[in-house]
Design a protein around this motif. Structure first.
Motif, PDB file in Angstrom:
ATOM      1  N   CYS A  64     -68.614  26.918 -74.187  1.00  0.00           N
ATOM      2  CA  CYS A  64     -67.641  25.981 -73.136  1.00  0.00           C
ATOM      3  C   CYS A  64     -67.994  26.576 -71.760  1.00  0.00           C
ATOM      4  O   CYS A  64     -67.703  26.197 -70.730  1.00  0.00           O
ATOM      5  N   ARG A  65     -68.461  27.818 -71.762  1.00  0.00           N
ATOM      6  CA  ARG A  65     -68.356  28.542 -70.381  1.00  0.00           C
ATOM      7  C   ARG A  65     -69.594  27.779 -69.531  1.00  0.00           C
ATOM      8  O   ARG A  65     -69.591  28.124 -68.462  1.00  0.00           O
ATOM      9  N   PHE A  66     -70.233  26.985 -70.159  1.00  0.00           N
ATOM     10  CA  PHE A  66     -71.213  26.231 -69.230  1.00  0.00           C
ATOM     11  C   PHE A  66     -70.623  25.576 -68.004  1.00  0.00           C
ATOM     12  O   PHE A  66     -71.188  25.135 -67.070  1.00  0.00           O
ATOM     13  N   LEU A  67     -69.232  25.230 -68.430  1.00  0.00           N
ATOM     14  CA  LEU A  67     -68.528  24.577 -67.248  1.00  0.00           C
ATOM     15  C   LEU A  67     -68.171  25.384 -66.058  1.00  0.00           C
ATOM     16  O   LEU A  67     -67.761  24.876 -65.005  1.00  0.00           O
ATOM     17  N   ARG A  91     -65.147  10.973 -75.744  1.00  0.00           N
ATOM     18  CA  ARG A  91     -65.162  10.209 -74.410  1.00  0.00           C
ATOM     19  C   ARG A  91     -64.449  10.735 -73.359  1.00  0.00           C
ATOM     20  O   ARG A  91     -65.154  10.700 -72.172  1.00  0.00           O
ATOM     21  N   ALA A  92     -63.325  11.124 -73.441  1.00  0.00           N
ATOM     22  CA  ALA A  92     -62.492  11.722 -72.424  1.00  0.00           C
ATOM     23  C   ALA A  92     -63.309  12.733 -71.696  1.00  0.00           C
ATOM     24  O   ALA A  92     -63.033  13.073 -70.520  1.00  0.00           O
ATOM     25  N   PHE A  93     -63.797  13.752 -72.547  1.00  0.00           N
ATOM     26  CA  PHE A  93     -64.384  14.706 -72.078  1.00  0.00           C
ATOM     27  C   PHE A  93     -65.698  14.385 -71.245  1.00  0.00           C
ATOM     28  O   PHE A  93     -65.977  15.095 -70.029  1.00  0.00           O
ATOM     29  N   HIS A  94     -66.397  13.485 -71.701  1.00  0.00           N
ATOM     30  CA  HIS A  94     -67.574  12.969 -70.866  1.00  0.00           C
ATOM     31  C   HIS A  94     -66.973  12.359 -69.731  1.00  0.00           C
ATOM     32  O   HIS A  94     -67.813  12.553 -68.522  1.00  0.00           O
ATOM     33  N   ASP A  95     -65.981  11.710 -69.512  1.00  0.00           N
ATOM     34  CA  ASP A  95     -65.655  10.913 -68.466  1.00  0.00           C
ATOM     35  C   ASP A  95     -65.095  12.153 -67.488  1.00  0.00           C
ATOM     36  O   ASP A  95     -65.285  12.026 -66.201  1.00  0.00           O
ATOM     37  N   LEU A  96     -64.444  13.069 -67.838  1.00  0.00           N
ATOM     38  CA  LEU A  96     -64.251  14.164 -67.146  1.00  0.00           C
ATOM     39  C   LEU A  96     -65.277  15.014 -66.676  1.00  0.00           C
ATOM     40  O   LEU A  96     -65.354  15.398 -65.190  1.00  0.00           O
ATOM     41  N   THR A  97     -66.332  15.338 -67.254  1.00  0.00           N
ATOM     42  CA  THR A  97     -67.357  16.339 -66.999  1.00  0.00           C
ATOM     43  C   THR A  97     -68.482  15.745 -66.558  1.00  0.00           C
ATOM     44  O   THR A  97     -69.461  16.405 -65.890  1.00  0.00           O
ATOM     45  N   ASP A 111     -72.559  16.834 -61.982  1.00  0.00           N
ATOM     46  CA  ASP A 111     -73.170  16.703 -60.602  1.00  0.00           C
ATOM     47  C   ASP A 111     -72.804  17.909 -59.569  1.00  0.00           C
ATOM     48  O   ASP A 111     -73.038  17.461 -58.673  1.00  0.00           O
ATOM     49  N   GLY A 112     -72.173  18.897 -60.202  1.00  0.00           N
ATOM     50  CA  GLY A 112     -71.965  19.963 -59.467  1.00  0.00           C
ATOM     51  C   GLY A 112     -70.690  20.127 -58.539  1.00  0.00           C
ATOM     52  O   GLY A 112     -70.185  21.103 -58.069  1.00  0.00           O
ATOM     53  N   THR A 113     -69.899  19.066 -58.766  1.00  0.00           N
ATOM     54  CA  THR A 113     -68.594  19.007 -57.772  1.00  0.00           C
ATOM     55  C   THR A 113     -67.358  19.935 -58.748  1.00  0.00           C
ATOM     56  O   THR A 113     -67.583  19.854 -59.977  1.00  0.00           O
ATOM     57  N   PRO A 114     -66.903  20.747 -57.953  1.00  0.00           N
ATOM     58  CA  PRO A 114     -65.846  21.686 -58.729  1.00  0.00           C
ATOM     59  C   PRO A 114     -64.525  20.587 -58.935  1.00  0.00           C
ATOM     60  O   PRO A 114     -64.153  19.685 -58.201  1.00  0.00           O
ATOM     61  N   PHE A 115     -63.651  21.179 -60.019  1.00  0.00           N
ATOM     62  CA  PHE A 115     -62.454  20.793 -60.274  1.00  0.00           C
ATOM     63  C   PHE A 115     -61.639  21.937 -60.737  1.00  0.00           C
ATOM     64  O   PHE A 115     -62.057  22.708 -61.520  1.00  0.00           O
ATOM     65  N   LEU A 149     -58.570  27.371 -64.267  1.00  0.00           N
ATOM     66  CA  LEU A 149     -59.731  27.953 -63.755  1.00  0.00           C
ATOM     67  C   LEU A 149     -60.822  26.712 -62.944  1.00  0.00           C
ATOM     68  O   LEU A 149     -60.725  25.627 -63.912  1.00  0.00           O
ATOM     69  N   THR A 150     -61.462  27.102 -62.146  1.00  0.00           N
ATOM     70  CA  THR A 150     -62.338  26.238 -61.592  1.00  0.00           C
ATOM     71  C   THR A 150     -63.551  25.983 -62.462  1.00  0.00           C
ATOM     72  O   THR A 150     -64.350  26.748 -62.910  1.00  0.00           O
TER      73      THR A 150
END
Ligand SMILES: Cc1cc2nc3c(=O)[nH]c(=O)nc-3n(C[C@H](O)[C@H](O)[C@H](O)COP(=O)(O)O)c2cc1C
Length: 207
Positions: free
Chosen positions: A55-58, A37-43, A91-95, A85-86
């Motif tokens: 995982c590289r889709f991030l 769930r935390a992965f969903h909340d973050l990404t 929604d496209g926002t970087p982190f 890494l960025t």
């Protein structure tokens, strides 16, 4: 997920407050087989949207190639690693993502899975110093035996394998594991592994 006994190793990542995924290293291109769930909340991605993908889709246009190279090498060598890494949310926002990865070995010693956890770094280029210091302080507070067990967990060994490596029985390994989780304040083995890698027990990339 709960039907697969392999995942009990992690005390179920569902209980972790840290974004966590498990990838199957035996399948082509190391796809995600579980996320919490935390992965969903973050990404912003649900588990269903990411199952079967690497995982590289991030990653995206601004992702640092040297950090990706570090992860690529760690995966190839089945080594634990921490990289900054960025990444991009749905929604496209970087982190800025402090990614920890660690192997999970099968009983015979071959690679089975990778465990990965993602933590957003705010206001800097690394995890805030206190977090790494905290990890080092916590790991330093373990008994030598607990540190040995943690070091083997980080390398992907299971209780059954750690026993013979340390010359103790499986029950004793379990006891040390429970005690070290408590000392590290870790909800799951996955979180304890992350703390160990943050403390410098894996390959740590520059920020
Ligand atoms: C368990 C696990 C978790 C990972 N998590 C991320 C992540 O959150 N963000 C990211 O950009 N890459 C992540 N990676 C790294 C990518 O999957 C891939 O290894 C990296 O992009 C380098 O390989 P490539 O050059 O083939 O893409 C993770 C890898 C593993 C094994």
């Amino acid at each position: 997920m709960s039907g697969n006994p392999d995942f009990q190793l992690f005390g179920s990542i569902a209980h972790s407050p840290i974004a966590t995924v498990i990838t199957d290293a035996r399948l082509p291109d190391n796809p995600i087989v579980a996320a919490n769930r935390a992965f969903h909340d973050l990404t912003g991605y649900s588990e269903a949207e990411i199952l079967g993908r690497n995982c590289r889709f991030l990653a995206g246009v601004g992702t640092e190639p040297h950090a990706q190279a570090l992860l690529r090498a760690a995966v190839a060598q089945r080594q634990p690693a921490l990289a900054y890494l960025t990444n991009y949310r749905k929604d496209g926002t970087p982190f800025l993502n402090a990614v920890m990865i660690a192997p999970v070995l099968e009983e015979g010693g071959a690679i089975g899975y990778f465990l990965g956890s993602q933590m957003e770094v705010k206001g800097g280029t690394r995890l805030p110093e206190p977090r790494e210091q905290r990890a080092q302080r916590l790991v330093a507070s373990l008994t030598p035996r607990q540190r040995q067990v943690l070091a083997h967990m980080i390398r992907g060994y299971r209780n059954k394998q750690i026993g013979p490596l340390l010359g103790i029985d499986e029950k004793t390994v379990k006891m040390h594991r429970a005690a070290l989780l408590a000392r590290l304040g870790a909800a799951t083995s996955a979180d304890a592994i992350r703390t160990g890698v943050e403390a410098g027990l894996g390959i740590n990339g520059p920020g």
